[in-house]
Scaffold this active site. Structure first.
Site, mmCIF file in Angstrom:
data_model
loop_
_atom_site.group_PDB
_atom_site.id
_atom_site.type_symbol
_atom_site.label_atom_id
_atom_site.label_comp_id
_atom_site.label_asym_id
_atom_site.label_seq_id
_atom_site.Cartn_x
_atom_site.Cartn_y
_atom_site.Cartn_z
ATOM 1 N N HIS A 122 -4.031 5.809 3.097
ATOM 2 C CA HIS A 122 -4.670 4.964 2.781
ATOM 3 C C HIS A 122 -3.844 3.490 3.274
ATOM 4 O O HIS A 122 -4.643 2.767 3.714
ATOM 5 C CB HIS A 122 -4.303 4.831 1.082
ATOM 6 C CG HIS A 122 -5.369 3.634 0.488
ATOM 7 N ND1 HIS A 122 -4.992 2.466 0.457
ATOM 8 C CD2 HIS A 122 -6.580 3.681 0.078
ATOM 9 C CE1 HIS A 122 -5.842 1.675 -0.147
ATOM 10 N NE2 HIS A 122 -6.917 2.630 -0.534
ATOM 11 N N SER A 149 -10.933 -1.028 -0.942
ATOM 12 C CA SER A 149 -9.852 -0.971 -0.042
ATOM 13 C C SER A 149 -9.976 -1.020 1.470
ATOM 14 O O SER A 149 -9.125 -1.752 2.045
ATOM 15 C CB SER A 149 -9.145 0.266 -0.414
ATOM 16 O OG SER A 149 -8.609 0.695 -1.558
ATOM 17 N N ASP A 207 0.749 -1.019 -0.070
ATOM 18 C CA ASP A 207 -0.044 -0.079 0.044
ATOM 19 C C ASP A 207 1.005 1.388 0.055
ATOM 20 O O ASP A 207 1.829 1.199 -0.658
ATOM 21 C CB ASP A 207 -0.793 -0.166 1.210
ATOM 22 C CG ASP A 207 -2.173 0.685 1.095
ATOM 23 O OD1 ASP A 207 -2.168 1.941 0.443
ATOM 24 O OD2 ASP A 207 -3.200 -0.126 1.084
#
Length: 783
Positions: free
Chosen positions: A232, A570, A157
């Protein structure tokens, strides 16, 4: 490109060479050519190669490329990644003609451009029944699976924010001996090389940037860090394996205890996604993704969570498919997001059969803000704004189109884009802005705020895309659905002096029905292998609260928050990764396919109102939206029966397409020849897909393995419309753990009306012994 001093380039290269000893990185020339990924399959050396093996593999890459470039030195200069441990291949700067010539080499599986991939809680684990009222009963999944203790979860990520309390190692014991990361923690190492940010919880943090660098050029020193500056990666990693953190909220909403699915697991961050700078967009490059997989496999992780992806037409040129294949071959479960391209069919990504592909759905919590209009009509919206209107009175209401500057374009003004609103028209009013997929909802709020609006109503373009995604706007805001948006527009146009009020956002639970499939969640069927149902499962992915980077905020908003609400596949992906971590702890001997089967066959197609799961159209969802159903962690720990698969089974499936024979035989590091005949419907997947059912019956074979006590399983069938399903035998008896039983599923088309109008029909097959319910989705294509 930005220039760096020669001493810094030298330092960067030397450090990278020492740290990434499992593959070679070199400094390529970025002046000409494009970056390509060259995949050669598997290595001939074993699982634990010596330094001589690694050196030989890298030299073989140089030798292969030198046959094209005409010089060994030119090949060394062009290659910037040599994957020399588990994945056999390299990434290099090549001219198009050189790449085409290389692709014709019989020893090359694929040559593909180094493409960019997109990045696809306090309540969600209670919704999944791992906890109730903040308490974990002794028979809860967490207690039974020891909270994921001993399992290592790797996350590909945007990196990690190590200071987050979710990654605190308080109460954690020694790092498991199986960890082979050797203390590599590449967070701010070029800023302060003497400080380490990793601990007994966050046991590793690595960065892979050569692919991004090949496109964007060399960056300044502060750029090169595994620290998460986007948010994220911290969000997804903490959702999968974050520790317990009490008193978490987003500006006062959603208050509770944040935790991951495997809160006592160890976690490792592999930064393969980078922020955009200047004219270069951010994202995740093929070459960096493959390098991340190579590192995670070598480090000894048990689970790899991948909340990113892109549509692909070739599994052998897809870095996630390639990397995950080699991970699964090493006993690692790889969980991946299905994508955010819904509600359209055929949009699902990450469809390799060895991947665990996750769709997104809601939980039983809303962040609610109501709009009251001057006609006393109340409309339910959603928001995480901590702000309240100055006083409880009705305020003047104006459409953004009527509030625009004279020079502003109407198409931009209706979305409240930057600089479009006239302060004289907006000040002291509530402005109505239309959601904008390009500039984002937050930007609309920032423009309304800067123009002097006291509040904002954000309206929806079309109802199918409304997922009640809550955003912490900087002014009182309510986001309403399309139907209510139309009502507001009609109200404004019918009134001389329209007025409205927005209530402060509150947290509401329980919401019924839940789960509901998110409209953004990508749908099946798979366009690469339509014979395999994708996605595999659905999990919470709307308004999920988890750790975030404190280095990031919107340009117009200087607030910082340690935890943030986010939506997407996600977010659903790491929920499944966390549950996989629990199963890895409880059943360390199970294969990746066995763990995947346990979760899929115990999933449910019902919501919390005991009705079939719906989509955002308020219609019953199908397996193309949820796969096997909604995840049920506790049942997955004890599934009764599992559908197991080995690496050879995946190869046999790929061999069913004759054009792939050569590539298939190259990706396995043992002797393997594609069988002359293989029926795809016999692939031992936990779901059954029949394509183009004609007048003749189709027979699919399956084998289940007993992982529970001795018992007898009876059959229950819910046949798809227009189809008959017959199973032989109709019961299965088991005397011991590990015993296998096979059965055949006979599918025939019937003469019922409706066959001519339906392309796909859906049903299910269920084995039950009274305690366990082993359920498989059935998908049949009629035409």
């Amino acid at each position: 490109r930005e220039m760096m001093s020669s001493s810094y380039i030298s330092q960067l290269f030397i450090s990278s060479f020492l740290v990434f000893s499992f593959f070679l990185q070199v400094q390529p020339s970025f002046a000409v050519g494009k970056s390509y990924v060259v995949y050669l399959g598997a290595h001939s050396h074993g699982l634990n190669p010596s330094s001589a093996d690694l050196n030989y593999a890298t030299k073989s890459h140089y030798s292969l490329l030198s046959s094209i470039l005409g010089s060994y030195e030119k090949a060394k200069d062009a290659i910037f990644y040599s994957y020399n441990r588990h994945i056999n291949g390299f990434a290099a700067i090549l001219e198009d003609e050189e790449a085409e010539e290389l692709a014709r080499n019989p020893n090359v599986v694929s040559v593909s451009l180094n493409k960019m991939h997109e990045l696809h809680t306090t309540r969600s684990w209670e919704f999944l029944r791992l906890q109730g009222n903040g308490i974990s009963p002794k028979d809860s999944s967490w207690e039974l699976a020891r909270y994921g203790e001993g399992t290592i979860i790797g996350n590909l990520d945007t990196g990690v924010w190590p200071e987050s309390e979710s990654f605190s190692d308080q109460g954690m014991g020694p790092i498991p001996a199986k960890w082979r990361g050797n203390g590599i923690c590449e967070i701010d190492k070029f800023i302060d090389s003497n400080k380490t940010y990793c601990n007994r919880k966050l046991i590793g943090a690595r960065m892979f940037y050569r692919g991004y660098e090949a496109q964007a050029g060399i960056r300044n020193a502060s750029f090169y860090t595994a620290r998460d500056t986007i948010g994220h990666g911290s969000h997804t990693l903490s959702t999968a394996g974050g520790n317990f953190v009490q008193g978490v909220s987003v500006f006062g909403n959603g208050n509770g205890t944040a935790k991951g699915g495997s809160p006592k697991s160890r976690v490792a961050a592999y930064k393969v996604c980078w922020p955009g700078e200047g004219i270069h967009s951010g994202g995740c490059n093929d070459a960096d993704i493959l390098a991340g997989f190579e590192a995670a496999i070598s480090d000894g992780v048990d689970v790899i969570s991948v909340s990113l992806g892109a549509k692909s037409s070739n599994l052998f040129a897809d870095p996630i498919a390639i990397g995950s294949f080699h991970a699964v071959a090493n006993g690692i479960v790889v969980v991946a997001s299905a994508g955010n391209s819904g509600p359209y069919s055929g949009t699902v990504s990450n469809t390799a059969p060895w991947l665990f592909t996750v769709a997104a759905s809601t939980i039983d919590r809303d962040f609610t803000s109501y709009v009251k209009l001057g006609d006393n009509k109340y409309l339910k919206g959603t928001s995480l704004s901590p702000k309240d209107l100055p006083s409880q009175k009705l305020y003047p209401l104006i459409n953004a189109e009527d509030a625009k500057h004279s020079y502003a374009l109407t198409g931009a003004a209706i979305h409240c884009r930057f600089g479009t609103l006239d302060v004289e028209k907006v000040k002291g009013k509530i402005v109505v802005c239309l959601e904008d997929e390009y500039s984002g909802a937050f930007s609309a709020g920032a423009e309304a705020f800067s123009a002097g609006a006291v509040g904002m109503i954000l309206t929806s373009v079309i109802d199918s895309f409304y997922d009640a995604m809550a955003i912490p706007h900087i002014l009182p805001t309510s986001y309403v659905n399309h139907t209510d948006s139309q009502y507001i527009d009609s109200y404004i146009r019918s009134q001389k002096n329209p007025v409205a009020y927005i209530t402060k956002a509150v947290t509401e639970t329980p919401i019924i029905p839940a789960p509901v499939i998110a409209s953004f969640s990508s749908r099946g069927p798979s366009t690469i292998l339509p014979s395999i149902l994708k996605p595999d499962i659905t999990a919470p992915g709307v308004n999920i609260i988890a750790a975030y980077s404190e280095a990031t905020s919107e340009d117009e908003d200087k607030r910082r928050t340690s935890y943030k609400s986010a939506s997407g596949t996600s977010m659903s992906c790491p929920h499944v990764s966390g549950v996989v971590g629990l199963l890895k702890t409880l059943h360390p001997e199970w294969s990746p396919a066995a763990i995947k089967s346990a979760i899929m066959t115990t999933a449910t197609g019902m919501d919390n109102s005991k009705r079939p799961i719906q989509d955002r159209f308020e219609e019953n969802a199908t397996p193309f939206e949820y796969g096997s159903g909604h995840i049920q962690p506790k049942l997955a720990l004890d599934p009764g029966l599992i559908y197991d698969l080995e690496v050879v089974d995946y190869l046999n499936l790929l061999c069913s397409d004759a054009q792939w024979h050569k590539q298939v035989e190259a990706i396995y590091n043992r002797d393997f020849i594609c069988p002359k005949l293989y029926n795809m419907v016999d692939f031992n997947y936990p779901t059954i897909t029949i394509l183009d059912l004609g007048h003749k019956a189709v027979v699919a074979s399956r084998t289940v393995t007993n992982v529970g006590a001795p018992s007898r399983y009876e059959l229950q069938i819910k046949a798809p419309d227009g189809v008959s399903v017959y199973v032989v035998p109709s019961f299965l008896s088991f005397k011991e753990v590990g015993e296998k039983r096979s059965f055949k599923v006979v599918v025939r088309k019937t003469m019922k009306k409706g066959n001519a109008t339906m392309e796909y029909v859906f049903g299910e097959l269920l084995w039950t012994n009274g305690k366990h319910r082993v359920r498989s989705s059935i998908v049949v294509k009629l035409k």
